[in-house]
Design a protein around this motif. Structure first.
Motif, mmCIF file in Angstrom:
data_model
loop_
_atom_site.group_PDB
_atom_site.id
_atom_site.type_symbol
_atom_site.label_atom_id
_atom_site.label_comp_id
_atom_site.label_asym_id
_atom_site.label_seq_id
_atom_site.Cartn_x
_atom_site.Cartn_y
_atom_site.Cartn_z
ATOM 1 N N ALA A 1 0.860 -1.188 0.000
ATOM 2 C CA ALA A 1 0.000 0.000 0.000
ATOM 3 C C ALA A 1 0.891 1.231 0.000
ATOM 4 O O ALA A 1 1.712 1.406 0.912
ATOM 5 N N LEU B 1 3.059 10.015 -4.353
ATOM 6 C CA LEU B 1 4.506 10.030 -4.119
ATOM 7 C C LEU B 1 5.213 8.912 -4.880
ATOM 8 O O LEU B 1 6.231 8.385 -4.439
ATOM 9 N N VAL C 1 -2.491 4.750 10.660
ATOM 10 C CA VAL C 1 -2.012 6.104 11.001
ATOM 11 C C VAL C 1 -1.708 6.946 9.766
ATOM 12 O O VAL C 1 -1.664 8.179 9.841
ATOM 13 N N GLY C 2 -1.526 6.296 8.619
ATOM 14 C CA GLY C 2 -1.214 7.059 7.401
ATOM 15 C C GLY C 2 -2.440 7.527 6.638
ATOM 16 O O GLY C 2 -2.308 8.075 5.546
ATOM 17 N N GLY D 1 11.561 8.434 -2.955
ATOM 18 C CA GLY D 1 10.770 9.516 -3.536
ATOM 19 C C GLY D 1 9.868 10.254 -2.560
ATOM 20 O O GLY D 1 9.273 11.267 -2.910
ATOM 21 N N THR D 2 9.783 9.765 -1.317
ATOM 22 C CA THR D 2 8.798 10.343 -0.403
ATOM 23 C C THR D 2 9.149 11.763 0.047
ATOM 24 O O THR D 2 8.271 12.494 0.491
ATOM 25 N N ILE E 1 9.717 13.877 -4.209
ATOM 26 C CA ILE E 1 8.547 14.229 -5.030
ATOM 27 C C ILE E 1 7.824 15.448 -4.448
ATOM 28 O O ILE E 1 7.321 16.293 -5.189
ATOM 29 N N ILE E 2 7.825 15.562 -3.133
ATOM 30 C CA ILE E 2 7.212 16.750 -2.515
ATOM 31 C C ILE E 2 7.993 18.007 -2.926
ATOM 32 O O ILE E 2 7.405 19.025 -3.303
ATOM 33 N N LYS F 1 10.735 -0.190 5.395
ATOM 34 C CA LYS F 1 9.945 -1.405 5.623
ATOM 35 C C LYS F 1 10.877 -2.614 5.783
ATOM 36 O O LYS F 1 10.703 -3.430 6.690
ATOM 37 N N GLY G 1 4.135 7.086 8.203
ATOM 38 C CA GLY G 1 3.016 6.160 8.151
ATOM 39 C C GLY G 1 3.380 4.939 7.327
ATOM 40 O O GLY G 1 4.415 4.917 6.671
ATOM 41 N N PRO G 2 2.503 3.918 7.364
ATOM 42 C CA PRO G 2 2.810 2.667 6.658
ATOM 43 C C PRO G 2 3.089 2.867 5.163
ATOM 44 O O PRO G 2 3.966 2.211 4.602
ATOM 45 N N GLN G 3 2.374 3.781 4.527
ATOM 46 C CA GLN G 3 2.564 3.985 3.093
ATOM 47 C C GLN G 3 3.945 4.586 2.805
ATOM 48 O O GLN G 3 4.555 4.302 1.772
ATOM 49 N N THR G 4 4.417 5.445 3.698
ATOM 50 C CA THR G 4 5.730 6.068 3.524
ATOM 51 C C THR G 4 6.837 5.051 3.763
ATOM 52 O O THR G 4 7.823 5.001 3.022
ATOM 53 N N GLU H 1 6.906 1.931 3.242
ATOM 54 C CA GLU H 1 7.082 1.009 2.115
ATOM 55 C C GLU H 1 8.077 1.540 1.092
ATOM 56 O O GLU H 1 8.767 0.767 0.435
ATOM 57 N N LEU H 2 8.105 2.862 0.921
ATOM 58 C CA LEU H 2 8.900 3.435 -0.165
ATOM 59 C C LEU H 2 10.211 4.073 0.311
ATOM 60 O O LEU H 2 11.238 3.976 -0.371
ATOM 61 N N ARG I 1 1.775 13.968 16.426
ATOM 62 C CA ARG I 1 0.946 12.957 15.742
ATOM 63 C C ARG I 1 1.761 11.685 15.508
ATOM 64 O O ARG I 1 1.799 11.135 14.425
ATOM 65 N N LYS I 2 2.464 11.228 16.518
ATOM 66 C CA LYS I 2 3.247 9.997 16.463
ATOM 67 C C LYS I 2 4.016 9.842 15.148
ATOM 68 O O LYS I 2 4.728 10.724 14.734
ATOM 69 N N GLU I 3 3.824 8.676 14.482
ATOM 70 C CA GLU I 3 4.602 8.351 13.286
ATOM 71 C C GLU I 3 4.491 9.398 12.191
ATOM 72 O O GLU I 3 5.412 9.587 11.403
ATOM 73 N N MET I 4 3.323 10.044 12.093
ATOM 74 C CA MET I 4 3.094 10.895 10.940
ATOM 75 C C MET I 4 3.828 12.225 11.030
ATOM 76 O O MET I 4 3.928 12.948 10.060
#
Lengths: 156, 293
Positions: free
Chosen positions: A57, A62, A131-132, B35-36, B39-40, B80, B104-107, B109-110, B190-193
């Motif tokens: 996911a 990004l 959390v994301g 890219g996290t 790209i921003i 990850k 967060g989990p999505q970040t 991963e990359l 906000r913890k991880e984020m």
């Protein structure tokens, strides 16, 4: 510079002509017209654009479209099967986990990937796993309830 | 509307090929890994390179070694991969901790460890922890290979010691033999984020009841991640006590760190938190070194 990009989207082989320097989000919405994936913040904070890319996911805002080449991508449009909603989608309805609906596709794709990795998460794992993603309507309780309902449905 | 973020993208499969492209394109190229962050910056127009060099196909995704011999981690290894590494969970859990809390989990991963370092943010999780571990950065470029200590790698926010067409290929963490303790305290709302308001990482190798080797690294309280030398001097060679940890926190907050007011916190708040975060990191590291959690 645009080029042909080949990948599998929602189980179907696709070849399309797109700019590899654009975001996957832009290509999904504006080249492939898959409008289910939403743009929220555009900076990886809100999770509204979450898709499943090669089993992970990720925020499609990004990710550049060159990474679509030979990838396996799932978006919210790919979840319905034979006219039936996916168990996670059905669980969202049953739990009332939707109000404006804008965040739902991102949440649902994230939950799908999360349950594939961990089919029976604890309450804490559900909270941590989400959390994301941001929801501005529900206050999250109904969404967490939906995950628990989906876990039960998928166990059947 | 499809808005391309650059004109051309290159996808080299070897480090040499990547260096050649970067050399040819000069200042008008940016490297992308996870890219996290990049790209921003592209979207917001902070940087506007015509060319992007995607290094994800380089064979730099690996975690090797051991605590007794030191670890080698490839630059494109993702947060990850680090957060789920059985080897690191057992032998270097502080790095797993940094990975889990990176985003967060999505970040996760990359995002890659090399990208987290090369983005040169003074708040970066991996950088903060790695600085306390005396990490060495392996670099390849047109003039050959070289190494730099991580603590010397940064010139300021967003600025590294990389020269034209150089690529960070590996992160090397030296051996940590025997009993040790390491702890990372990241203070956020906000913890991880969230990006750290203050980050403190401590490494302690005890010498009986004394603090043998000690490193305290601070994030978000200076232009770069920095080593708290005043805190180190207070702790090094002394018999450990919680009062000593308190003094180290005070020294770090008053002498090592520097503060700014920004959108995340005021300078005054950061100073208070630095003192507490350093004390906690040192106490936790000592407790781990002495067989606690």
């Amino acid at each position: 510079m645009k080029r042909d990009i080949k990948c599998t989207i929602n189980g179907r082989q696709r070849t399309f002509y797109a700019d590899p320097c654009a975001s996957v989000l832009d290509v999904l919405r504006d080249v492939l017209h898959l409008m289910g994936t939403k743009e929220g913040c555009g900076t990886g904070d809100c999770g509204a654009c979450t898709i499943i890319w090669n089993g992970k996911a990720v925020n499609s805002c990004l990710l550049l479209a060159n990474r679509m080449e030979n990838a396996e991508i799932w978006t919210i449009e790919g979840l319905m099967k034979d006219g039936e909603l996916h168990p996670i989608q059905q669980a969202f309805i049953e739990a009332g986990a939707t109000q404006c609906g804008f965040c739902n596709p991102g949440f649902i794709m994230r939950i799908k990937a999360m349950l594939e990795e961990n089919p029976d998460p604890t309450d804490e794992e559900i909270t941590q796993g989400l959390v994301g993603n941001i929801c501005r309507c529900t206050g999250y309780k109904a969404i967490r309830d939906a995950v628990k309902i989906a876990v039960k449905k998928q166990r059947r | 509307m499809v808005a391309p973020l650059a004109k051309e993208i290159f996808e080299p499969e070897t480090v040499e090929e990547a260096i050649n492209i970067l050399h040819r394109k000069g200042e008008d190229a940016a490297i992308i890994a996870g890219g996290t962050d990049l790209i921003i910056s592209l979207r917001e127009g902070v940087i506007q390179p015509a060319n992007i060099v995607d290094i994800i196909k380089l064979p730099l995704n690996y975690i090797k070694g051991s605590r007794a011999k030191g670890f080698q981690i490839g630059a494109t290894t993702t947060a990850k991969d680090i957060s789920t590494s059985g080897l690191l969970k057992k032998e270097l859990p502080i790095l797993v901790d940094a990975a889990i809390h990176l985003g967060g989990p999505q970040t996760i991963e990359l995002a890659t460890i090399g990208g987290n370092i090369c983005n040169a943010s003074p708040c970066a999780n991996f950088t903060n922890v790695l600085a306390a571990l005396d990490t060495v950065i392996k670099i390849k470029g047109p003039d050959g290979d070289r190494e730099m200590m991580l603590k010397d790698f940064f010139r300021g926010p967003g600025i590294t010691g990389l020269k034209r067409a150089e690529v960070v290929t590996e992160i090397e963490i030296p051996a940590i033999p025997g009993a040790y303790g390491a702890s990372y305290v990241k203070h956020t709302l906000r913890k991880e984020m969230d990006i750290a308001i203050v980050g403190a990482a401590a490494l302690i190798i005890p010498d009986a009841n004394k603090v043998g080797k000690i490193r305290v690294a601070l994030g978000s309280v200076g232009a770069t991640v920095l080593l708290a030398e005043n805190a180190r001097k207070i702790l090094e060679g002394k018999t450990f006590s919680s009062r000593l940890a308190e003094s180290a926190g005070k020294a770090a907050a008053e002498k090592d760190a520097s503060y700014i007011d920004d959108v995340r916190a005021s300078a005054a708040y950061r100073k208070k938190i630095t003192r507490i975060a350093v004390k906690k990191a040192v106490l936790d590291a000592w407790s781990m070194a002495k067989g606690g959690k």
